[in-house]
Design a protein around this motif. Structure first.
Motif, mmCIF file in Angstrom:
data_model
loop_
_atom_site.group_PDB
_atom_site.id
_atom_site.type_symbol
_atom_site.label_atom_id
_atom_site.label_comp_id
_atom_site.label_asym_id
_atom_site.label_seq_id
_atom_site.Cartn_x
_atom_site.Cartn_y
_atom_site.Cartn_z
ATOM 1 N N ALA A 41 -49.255 9.857 2.185
ATOM 2 C CA ALA A 41 -47.918 9.714 2.774
ATOM 3 C C ALA A 41 -46.861 9.553 1.690
ATOM 4 O O ALA A 41 -45.798 10.184 1.736
ATOM 5 N N ASN A 59 -46.264 12.856 -0.322
ATOM 6 C CA ASN A 59 -45.622 13.920 0.455
ATOM 7 C C ASN A 59 -44.180 13.615 0.827
ATOM 8 O O ASN A 59 -43.374 14.535 0.939
ATOM 9 N N ILE A 96 -43.298 3.836 5.867
ATOM 10 C CA ILE A 96 -44.720 4.069 5.595
ATOM 11 C C ILE A 96 -45.411 2.717 5.688
ATOM 12 O O ILE A 96 -45.137 1.816 4.902
ATOM 13 N N ALA A 142 -45.029 6.687 9.325
ATOM 14 C CA ALA A 142 -46.363 7.023 8.809
ATOM 15 C C ALA A 142 -47.166 5.730 8.788
ATOM 16 O O ALA A 142 -46.804 4.783 8.097
ATOM 17 N N THR A 175 -51.098 3.995 8.456
ATOM 18 C CA THR A 175 -52.420 4.301 7.917
ATOM 19 C C THR A 175 -53.389 3.149 8.163
ATOM 20 O O THR A 175 -52.987 1.992 8.272
ATOM 21 N N LEU A 227 -54.281 8.807 9.338
ATOM 22 C CA LEU A 227 -52.862 9.011 9.081
ATOM 23 C C LEU A 227 -52.175 9.338 10.400
ATOM 24 O O LEU A 227 -52.523 10.323 11.061
ATOM 25 N N LEU A 272 -48.530 10.119 12.161
ATOM 26 C CA LEU A 272 -47.197 10.580 11.795
ATOM 27 C C LEU A 272 -46.296 10.692 13.019
ATOM 28 O O LEU A 272 -46.665 11.323 14.023
ATOM 29 N N ALA A 330 -41.514 11.689 10.638
ATOM 30 C CA ALA A 330 -42.337 11.915 9.452
ATOM 31 C C ALA A 330 -42.687 13.391 9.305
ATOM 32 O O ALA A 330 -42.659 13.943 8.199
#
Length: 386
Positions: free
Chosen positions: A81, A84, A166, A185, A187, A203, A205, A209
């Motif tokens: 994440a 990117n 994130i 995002a 995780t 992950l 999103l 995102a």
């Protein structure tokens, strides 16, 4: 307490990761049809997609959010994440324990985005999250795995934020409710709250995102295991049961078994309740034990998963630093040698401490049975070091 307790935990597994398997887990509960088959076969992809679908159902993830299985456990998912999405806007990375500090080091030493702000706090504390500008991208850890400090709420994340969030949720998700409207995002890894096998990360999103990934190309190179775009669009296959690299189907089946168990006992609400019940046993005991204190001073910020405690009192304060560090290690070894409780020492980078995992796969009565043994072992260690 001078004599050994008589009641032993039925399941002495108190590690904070990999955590305890769910009650009555056994290998024969795992489906094996996908083993020895390609993960790209119809069967393999269907089992990976089933794990994604069960995760969505149990976690109440919105239908327009994407969920993918990615390499490298939670670490791989967080870094995927970050690699990117960061660099498009100013960034704030907030951390208050060991793993959050890894994300700080990734930002400071590896990605080096412009306009980077770092917010840090000592173990047991949380930085001033309300100071974060709503225009910033934010990287944070929902629950401090090595400190026991969690965010008390998401009020500090603006509804009209311009940046993306994130969220490393690995030691919270399934045991604490996620505020999906504030998360872009998110995780986690299978071996935390669900007690499954390691190696794979999840992950999640939001549409925001996805828009960021599709509209932005970061200035740094992306390793293959971080590439989630196909051309200028998100690679939707990754979120439908395909994977970037070869997954372990045995680990996948283990995760599915844990999800099916969770569904059978009442789903997410019961998972949260189980963690609450187990952690309350420990939290109440710490408050009643004069030679211990919770590493987190604010009750609103105390976790219900990895509860962390440090020693206090005249005897302990008078020890050398070496002996202070030895106290929890000796207690844990004494009880591990007796098969009373495994892996409940504090994290290696944290202050000398004990950390008892109370996540959703742990039984409250096993936690209750462990605590008198810790009291007994403490008295033995106190005699030895006095």
């Amino acid at each position: 307490m001078t004599s050994e307790p008589t009641v032993r935990p039925g399941r002495p597994f108190f590690s904070s990761g990999p955590t305890s398997k769910f009650p009555d887990w056994s290998l024969d509960k795992l489906s094996t049809e996908s083993l020895g088959r390609s993960h790209r076969s119809a069967l393999g992809k269907s089992r990976l997609k089933y794990a994604i679908d069960l995760s969505r159902e149990l976690l109440g993830i919105p239908d327009d959010y994407l969920i993918g299985i990615v390499p490298g456990s939670d670490t791989g998912a967080v870094e995927l994440a970050m690699w990117n999405m960061l660099g498009a806007r100013p960034v704030t990375v907030a951390a208050w324990e060991s793993f959050g500090n890894v994300w700080i080091q990734d930002a400071v030493k590896q990605l080096k985005p412009a306009n980077l702000t770092v917010l840090e706090a000592d173990y047991g504390e949380i930085p001033d999250l309300a100071s974060i500008d709503k225009g910033d991208d934010i990287v944070f850890t929902w629950n401090g795995t090595t400190s026991g400090a969690k965010i008390p709420n998401t009020d500090w994340i603006a509804d009209d934020r311009e940046g993306i969030t994130i969220n490393d949720a690995t030691s919270a998700i399934f045991a604490q409710e996620m505020d999906w409207s504030k998360l872009d995002a998110t995780t986690y890894s299978w071996q935390k709250v669900m007690g499954s096998e390691a190696a794979h990360g999840m992950l999640i999103l939001s549409p925001r995102a996805v828009e960021r990934i599709e509209s932005y190309d970061p200035p740094w190179p992306l390793p293959k295991i971080f590439r989630v775009k196909k051309g200028d669009k998100i690679n939707g296959a990754i979120f439908e049961g395909a994977t970037i690299n070869t997954p372990s189907m045995l680990a996948t089946e283990d995760y599915i078994a844990a999800l099916e168990w969770a569904k059978s006992i009442g789903g997410r609400s019961e998972l949260v309740a189980r963690a609450d019940r187990a952690s309350k046993v420990v939290l109440d005991w710490i408050e009643a034990t004069p030679w211990l204190r919770n590493m987190v001073s604010d009750p609103a910020k105390r976790t219900n998963t990895g509860v962390c405690m440090v020693f206090q009192g005249e005897w302990y304060d008078g020890l050398s630093d070496e002996d202070k560090a030895a106290v929890p290690k000796k207690i844990v070894k004494m009880l591990e040698d007796r098969d009373i409780g495994y892996d409940f020492n504090g994290y290696r980078d944290a202050p000398p401490s004990l950390r008892i995992w109370c996540g959703s796969t742990v039984e409250a009565n096993d936690v209750a049975a462990l605590l008198p043994w810790i009291e007994w072992a403490y008295e033995q260690v106190k005699t030895e070091l006095s």
